[in-house]
Design a protein around this motif. Structure first.
Motif, PDB file in Angstrom:
ATOM      1  N   GLU A   2       5.282 -14.785  -5.081  1.00  0.00           N
ATOM      2  CA  GLU A   2       6.607 -14.467  -4.569  1.00  0.00           C
ATOM      3  C   GLU A   2       6.577 -13.203  -3.715  1.00  0.00           C
ATOM      4  N   ARG A   3       7.646 -13.013  -2.963  1.00  0.00           N
ATOM      5  CA  ARG A   3       7.761 -11.804  -2.149  1.00  0.00           C
ATOM      6  C   ARG A   3       7.828 -10.578  -3.052  1.00  0.00           C
ATOM      7  N   LYS A   4       7.055  -9.566  -2.718  1.00  0.00           N
ATOM      8  CA  LYS A   4       7.049  -8.326  -3.483  1.00  0.00           C
ATOM      9  C   LYS A   4       6.636  -7.196  -2.564  1.00  0.00           C
ATOM     10  N   LEU A   5       7.391  -6.104  -2.595  1.00  0.00           N
ATOM     11  CA  LEU A   5       7.096  -4.982  -1.717  1.00  0.00           C
ATOM     12  C   LEU A   5       7.430  -3.681  -2.434  1.00  0.00           C
ATOM     13  N   GLU A   6       6.393  -2.917  -2.736  1.00  0.00           N
ATOM     14  CA  GLU A   6       6.573  -1.615  -3.371  1.00  0.00           C
ATOM     15  C   GLU A   6       6.224  -0.518  -2.363  1.00  0.00           C
ATOM     16  N   VAL A   7       6.948   0.580  -2.412  1.00  0.00           N
ATOM     17  CA  VAL A   7       6.824   1.612  -1.373  1.00  0.00           C
ATOM     18  C   VAL A   7       5.449   2.279  -1.384  1.00  0.00           C
ATOM     19  N   ILE A   8       5.095   2.962  -2.460  1.00  0.00           N
ATOM     20  CA  ILE A   8       3.841   3.726  -2.506  1.00  0.00           C
ATOM     21  C   ILE A   8       2.613   2.808  -2.427  1.00  0.00           C
ATOM     22  N   PRO A   9       2.554   1.717  -3.228  1.00  0.00           N
ATOM     23  CA  PRO A   9       1.392   0.816  -3.119  1.00  0.00           C
ATOM     24  C   PRO A   9       1.209   0.247  -1.707  1.00  0.00           C
ATOM     25  N   SER A  10       2.308  -0.017  -1.008  1.00  0.00           N
ATOM     26  CA  SER A  10       2.209  -0.558   0.347  1.00  0.00           C
ATOM     27  C   SER A  10       1.567   0.458   1.288  1.00  0.00           C
ATOM     28  N   ILE A  11       1.946   1.719   1.142  1.00  0.00           N
ATOM     29  CA  ILE A  11       1.391   2.767   2.006  1.00  0.00           C
ATOM     30  C   ILE A  11      -0.089   2.989   1.711  1.00  0.00           C
ATOM     31  N   THR A  12      -0.452   3.046   0.428  1.00  0.00           N
ATOM     32  CA  THR A  12      -1.862   3.243   0.078  1.00  0.00           C
ATOM     33  C   THR A  12      -2.714   2.050   0.502  1.00  0.00           C
ATOM     34  N   ASP A  13      -2.148   0.857   0.385  1.00  0.00           N
ATOM     35  CA  ASP A  13      -2.846  -0.352   0.833  1.00  0.00           C
ATOM     36  C   ASP A  13      -3.063  -0.316   2.345  1.00  0.00           C
ATOM     37  N   TYR A 134      14.992 -10.587   3.771  1.00  0.00           N
ATOM     38  CA  TYR A 134      16.251 -10.545   3.024  1.00  0.00           C
ATOM     39  C   TYR A 134      16.040  -9.861   1.669  1.00  0.00           C
ATOM     40  N   GLY A 135      16.803  -8.808   1.427  1.00  0.00           N
ATOM     41  CA  GLY A 135      16.691  -8.064   0.177  1.00  0.00           C
ATOM     42  C   GLY A 135      15.657  -6.956   0.202  1.00  0.00           C
ATOM     43  N   PHE A 136      14.947  -6.833   1.319  1.00  0.00           N
ATOM     44  CA  PHE A 136      13.879  -5.830   1.398  1.00  0.00           C
ATOM     45  C   PHE A 136      14.028  -4.879   2.594  1.00  0.00           C
ATOM     46  N   LYS A 137      15.140  -4.977   3.299  1.00  0.00           N
ATOM     47  CA  LYS A 137      15.290  -4.194   4.532  1.00  0.00           C
ATOM     48  C   LYS A 137      15.171  -2.694   4.289  1.00  0.00           C
ATOM     49  N   TRP A 138      15.859  -2.202   3.277  1.00  0.00           N
ATOM     50  CA  TRP A 138      15.824  -0.760   3.040  1.00  0.00           C
ATOM     51  C   TRP A 138      14.495  -0.316   2.445  1.00  0.00           C
ATOM     52  N   LEU A 189       0.035  -1.000   8.215  1.00  0.00           N
ATOM     53  CA  LEU A 189       1.296  -0.935   7.474  1.00  0.00           C
ATOM     54  C   LEU A 189       2.115  -2.201   7.693  1.00  0.00           C
ATOM     55  N   TYR A 190       2.204  -2.621   8.953  1.00  0.00           N
ATOM     56  CA  TYR A 190       2.942  -3.850   9.243  1.00  0.00           C
ATOM     57  C   TYR A 190       2.186  -5.077   8.738  1.00  0.00           C
ATOM     58  N   ALA A 191       0.857  -4.978   8.669  1.00  0.00           N
ATOM     59  CA  ALA A 191       0.074  -6.079   8.101  1.00  0.00           C
ATOM     60  C   ALA A 191       0.419  -6.265   6.629  1.00  0.00           C
ATOM     61  N   VAL A 192       0.558  -5.172   5.894  1.00  0.00           N
ATOM     62  CA  VAL A 192       0.896  -5.235   4.466  1.00  0.00           C
ATOM     63  C   VAL A 192       2.293  -5.818   4.273  1.00  0.00           C
ATOM     64  N   ILE A 193       3.245  -5.349   5.072  1.00  0.00           N
ATOM     65  CA  ILE A 193       4.623  -5.852   4.966  1.00  0.00           C
ATOM     66  C   ILE A 193       4.673  -7.344   5.307  1.00  0.00           C
ATOM     67  N   TYR A 194       3.978  -7.723   6.379  1.00  0.00           N
ATOM     68  CA  TYR A 194       3.946  -9.120   6.807  1.00  0.00           C
ATOM     69  C   TYR A 194       3.305 -10.006   5.742  1.00  0.00           C
ATOM     70  N   ASN A 200       2.519 -14.397   1.715  1.00  0.00           N
ATOM     71  CA  ASN A 200       2.436 -14.739   0.291  1.00  0.00           C
ATOM     72  C   ASN A 200       3.472 -15.791  -0.106  1.00  0.00           C
ATOM     73  N   ALA A 201       4.713 -15.616   0.394  1.00  0.00           N
ATOM     74  CA  ALA A 201       5.772 -16.584   0.096  1.00  0.00           C
ATOM     75  C   ALA A 201       5.471 -17.936   0.726  1.00  0.00           C
ATOM     76  N   GLN A 202       4.913 -17.912   1.935  1.00  0.00           N
ATOM     77  CA  GLN A 202       4.561 -19.153   2.621  1.00  0.00           C
ATOM     78  C   GLN A 202       3.459 -19.890   1.855  1.00  0.00           C
ATOM     79  N   GLY A 203       2.479 -19.127   1.385  1.00  0.00           N
ATOM     80  CA  GLY A 203       1.401 -19.737   0.613  1.00  0.00           C
ATOM     81  C   GLY A 203       1.904 -20.348  -0.684  1.00  0.00           C
ATOM     82  N   ALA A 204       2.834 -19.648  -1.325  1.00  0.00           N
ATOM     83  CA  ALA A 204       3.401 -20.159  -2.583  1.00  0.00           C
ATOM     84  C   ALA A 204       4.181 -21.451  -2.343  1.00  0.00           C
TER      85      ALA A 204
END
Length: 209
Positions: A2-13, A134-138, A189-194, A200-204
């Protein structure tokens, strides 16, 4: 997944991906800059550079010469259409205030990558980007803002060190190195968000069919 986006892990990734691919990304950027004055070719290289987040998101090995592939020049119609659609939406949003403009920019931040990666129409790319974010803009906004602040702090520290050393050549190398790493991490950074919000959602969804 499923879609998942965490602030700090995304930056470190993103930092990890950017550091790993810094050499190939640097060469791609250099080739892009060197050939940016060549008409028609520069359109293809610009579009090719826009595919980097998609390639990084999939863990592909980046060959810097890929930016000259003619396949990207054949995508310029959809590329300019998408940019035109987004510009037409952003202009009235700015007149209504900065908040609507920020929301729209986050909403459609993945549209270009989706269009180029999945070979869909500009309008379909906009729809899919809206759905993915959707739900992740901020959270996207927070990740971008925090990354800029963190990079600004590190850059200021490196600049202070360079001034303390007071050797022009070392200062030049340090600042160029920071600029290169920054560019690499922005793509990453945009690669991680994408990856986290769309791939991930598309694969699921495909696995569930």
């Amino acid at each position: 997944m499923e879609r998942k986006l965490e602030v700090i892990p995304s930056i470190t990734d993103a930092i990890a991906i950017g550091t790993k691919n810094v050499a190939s990304l640097l060469l791609a950027v250099l080739l892009f800059v060197i050939t940016a004055w060549i008409p028609y070719l520069n359109v293809g290289t610009c579009i090719a550079m826009s595919t980097l987040p998609g390639k990084l998101a999939k863990g592909e090995i980046i060959n810097p010469m890929f930016i000259f592939d003619s396949v990207y020049r054949r995508k310029m119609g959809n590329f300019f259409l998408l940019e035109g659609f987004m510009t037409m939406m952003m202009i009235p949003a700015f007149f209504l205030g900065i908040i609507p403009a920020i929301v729209l920019s986050m909403m459609y931040s993945l549209a270009l990558y989706i269009m180029l990666d999945c070979d869909v129409t500009p309008t379909e790319a906009l729809r899919l980007s809206d759905k993915a974010t959707y739900g992740f803009k901020w959270k996207i906004f927070a990740i971008e803002l925090l990354f800029c602040i963190a990079f600004g702090i590190v850059y200021a520290i490196v600049l202070a060190i360079a001034k303390a050393i007071n050797v022009d050549f070392i200062t030049f190398i340090l600042l160029i190195g920071m600029a290169v790493l920054g560019i690499s991490c922005v793509f990453s950074l945009y690669a991680v968000i994408y990856r986290n919000l769309f791939l991930n959602a598309q694969g699921a969804a495909e696995a569930a069919e």
